[in-house]
Scaffold this active site. Sequence first.
Site, mmCIF file in Angstrom:
data_model
loop_
_atom_site.group_PDB
_atom_site.id
_atom_site.type_symbol
_atom_site.label_atom_id
_atom_site.label_comp_id
_atom_site.label_asym_id
_atom_site.label_seq_id
_atom_site.Cartn_x
_atom_site.Cartn_y
_atom_site.Cartn_z
ATOM 1 C CG MET A 1 -2.180 0.689 1.227
ATOM 2 S SD MET A 1 -2.349 2.269 0.451
ATOM 3 C CE MET A 1 -1.712 3.383 1.667
ATOM 4 N N PRO A 2 1.620 1.465 -1.048
ATOM 5 C CG PRO A 2 3.222 1.049 -2.662
ATOM 6 C CD PRO A 2 1.884 0.592 -2.176
#
Length: 126
Positions: A1-2
Amino acid sequence: MPLLHIALRSGKPETYRQAIFDSLYRAMRETFSVPEDDQFMAMTEHEAANFRYGTSYLGVARSDDLVFVQITANNTRTLEQKKALFRRIAELLGERPGIRPEDVFVSLVEVEKENWSLGNGLAQYA
């Protein structure tokens, strides 16, 4: 989940800015195995007086087209994945919207998985 924060000098057209978003998302999908629709990015534009950089730090000849990309991501990727990400970002931004590799500055900030809340006040990865 950048989570991505992109900073650049103001004045680029919307198509240019959208191409940056698209290229960064593609690079993350290809190298970091980011899931489809996992797109969390914000872009800020800065007037020249509010955007400073070293024009030749470490022998890299930067121009006013410099783009800062700060990526906050889980600390689960290997060194090879990180190198692949940096390389792919520079390649894709070179193709579209046409940013020179010298003007692609990437910083990766790694965090523990439990340090995210993606909504509803929950620690989804904890």
